[in-house]
Design an enzyme around this catalytic site. Structure first.
Site, PDB file in Angstrom:
ATOM      1  CB  SER A 107      20.417 -22.683 -32.588  1.00  0.00           C
ATOM      2  OG  SER A 107      21.203 -21.533 -32.403  1.00  0.00           O
ATOM      3  CG  ASP A 256      24.079 -19.527 -29.887  1.00  0.00           C
ATOM      4  OD1 ASP A 256      25.153 -20.069 -29.557  1.00  0.00           O
ATOM      5  OD2 ASP A 256      23.660 -19.530 -31.057  1.00  0.00           O
ATOM      6  CG  ASP A 258      24.112 -23.966 -31.513  1.00  0.00           C
ATOM      7  OD1 ASP A 258      23.907 -22.794 -31.141  1.00  0.00           O
ATOM      8  OD2 ASP A 258      24.175 -24.286 -32.720  1.00  0.00           O
ATOM      9  CG  ASP A 260      26.373 -21.610 -33.505  1.00  0.00           C
ATOM     10  OD1 ASP A 260      25.693 -20.988 -32.662  1.00  0.00           O
ATOM     11  OD2 ASP A 260      25.901 -21.979 -34.600  1.00  0.00           O
TER      12      ASP A 260
END
Length: 481
Positions: A107, A256, A258, A260
């Site tokens: 992440s 961010d 990743d 999501d």
């Protein structure tokens, strides 16, 4: 028999997260893959057991994915590699194919980290209470004793899912009829640079939308050369805010690592509160449900602004308050068949997206709302952020229990502020919202550090600052902070 390897520092409550290669290397990834097969995949398999696996742009991703796939196939599980994708892209693959999934990402963490987010078929989460503890224990055994190999191992194949993901999202929000918008997107060298051209542009072969996308840091680079891919930190929004003003854009979006989570800034470069986005998107989803004759449920965590239950309740929704953390939100989403859920950390969950979180779908709702009316985003957002909020303030304390006790004594036992409502759903929440002046605060302990996290909201700035400073004074009284 050798003792199992302790993986508790790597496999935590909600996912796998650690530094590469000292905590997470190919051998560990292979053991986790085999354990995931035995604990989650094989017991639930209907037909040929299969897992979809994707990864973000971190350099260590391909090696770890390959090893993880070896662990799965050793236990007789077929693997579908979908390659570079966002975390919500992996959730889509799991939901659309009806099979478990694994996303290799850390992440927003720095470059030396990597990790794995695991899910059951239909993008259902795997956490400490839903299989992750057993995966950790079995992977530790496999590291000590080696992974057993079945007589007929699974197969590995590659499949492209980006176009299907983009098409699916466009089927949920129609952006074709809105007024033209200029939007600056800061991908932070993360997966937004892969997904935004496909969903909002023509990169996946879909029709052009009335959007002029100005890209910022779209080059996939897991070393994050420009800034950390964590828009929750104000310093990481500075470039986006400046670019929105420079280009005269209607809004800015920041994803961010990743992709999501999605953060929004208005045409002036001012950040729009994730609680305001929760209210804005929630009202769109609620209106659709009410128009269809249904009574919708919306989930929000307990540090979300009071404006969320106020506005959504008035619009005909039932609102359910939950603890902070995606596993709690997802569990509540499924339990209540909720149409939408929002967290103040900018995670947004949709029933139509397998009850999972997707920053891209939230961004599309914001674009649709803005494009459907003539006013600037600042005017639109003002409707959804009428109260004054402190944001989350962390205090490092020597004795968490003693600091909390001082606050309880002052605000609950003595009731110096007058009658209050108190609950301990997640930390300590004290509310004076039904009285005058209106305020509430939540004080939560960190699960991993000697920190207390404070969030305060009030009807006006002066009251918020007074409550904030008073509670912080109690928390930090004996800490010299």
């Amino acid at each position: 028999m050798p003792a199992p390897v302790d993986l508790s520092a790597l496999i935590k409550a909600y996912d796998v997260r650690g530094t590469y290669p000292d905590q997470l290397d190919a051998r560990v990834a292979r053991a986790i893959g085999a354990a995931f097969a035995d604990v989650v995949v094989l017991p639930e398999a209907a037909g040929t057991p299969t897992v979809v696996v994707g990864n973000d742009m971190r350099p260590s991703g391909p090696e770890l994915v390959g090893a993880f796939a070896e662990g799965l196939t050793a236990r007789g599980v077929d693997v579908v590699l979908i390659g570079l994708c966002s975390t919500d892209g992996l959730y889509h693959a799991s939901g659309a194919r009806g099979v478990p999934g694994a996303m290799f990402t850390a992440s927003h963490n720095p470059a030396q980290y990597n990790g794995i987010k695991l899910c059951r078929a239909g993008a259902r989460p795997v956490g400490q209470d839903s299989g992750l503890t057993q995966v950790r224990e079995l992977a530790g055994r496999y590291l000590a004793e080696e992974v057993p190999v079945v007589d007929v191992p699974g197969t590995v194949r590659e499949e492209e899912m980006l176009t299907e993901y983009a098409t699916f999202l466009r089927s949920l929000v129609d952006l074709s009829g809105g007024r033209p918008l200029k939007v600056v997107v800061d991908a932070g060298n993360g997966m937004g640079g892969h997904t935004v051209p496909a969903v909002l542009g023509t990169g996946a072969g879909l029709p052009e939308l009335p959007l002029d996308v100005v890209p910022l840091y779209f080059e996939l680079d897991g070393t994050f050369p420009n800034h950390e891919a964590n828009p929750l930190e104000p310093a990481n929004l500075v470039d986006l805010q400046a670019a929105v003003v420079e280009h005269g854009a209607d809004l800015g979006l920041a994803f961010d690592g990743d992709a999501d989570r999605c953060f929004v800034v208005d045409e002036n470069g001012d950040a729009v509160s994730p609680s305001a986005i929760t209210a804005l998107v929630g009202l769109r989803e609620v209106a659709r449900e009410v128009a269809a004759g249904r009574t919708p449920t919306v989930i929000h965590n307990l540090i979300t602004s009071q404006v969320v239950p106020d506005l959504l309740g008035a619009a005909g929704a039932r609102t359910v308050r939950t603890r902070v953390g995606h596993s709690f939100i997802k569990a509540q989403m499924a339990e209540h068949d909720a149409v939408f859920g929002g967290e103040h950390s900018a995670h947004y969950y949709f029933r139509d997206f397998f009850f999972a979180d997707t920053g891209m779908l939230a961004a599309m709702h914001v674009l649709a709302a803005l494009g459907s009316q003539p006013h600037p985003l600042s005017a639109l957002a003002d409707q959804y952020q009428p109260y004054a909020a402190s944001g989350e303030i962390n205090s490092r304390v020597v004795d968490v229990a003693a600091a909390r006790a001082r606050v309880v004594e002052a605000y609950v036992t003595q009731q110096g502020a007058g009658p209050v409502e108190v609950d301990e759903l997640d930390g300590l929440t004290v509310s004076h919202w039904s009285g005058h002046p209106q305020w509430w605060f939540n004080l939560r302990a960190s699960n991993t550090e000697p920190l207390l996290r404070l969030n305060v909201e009030a009807a006006d700035e002066d009251i918020m600052e007074k409550v904030r400073d008073d509670v912080l004074g109690l928390v930090r009284q004996e800490e010299g902070a």
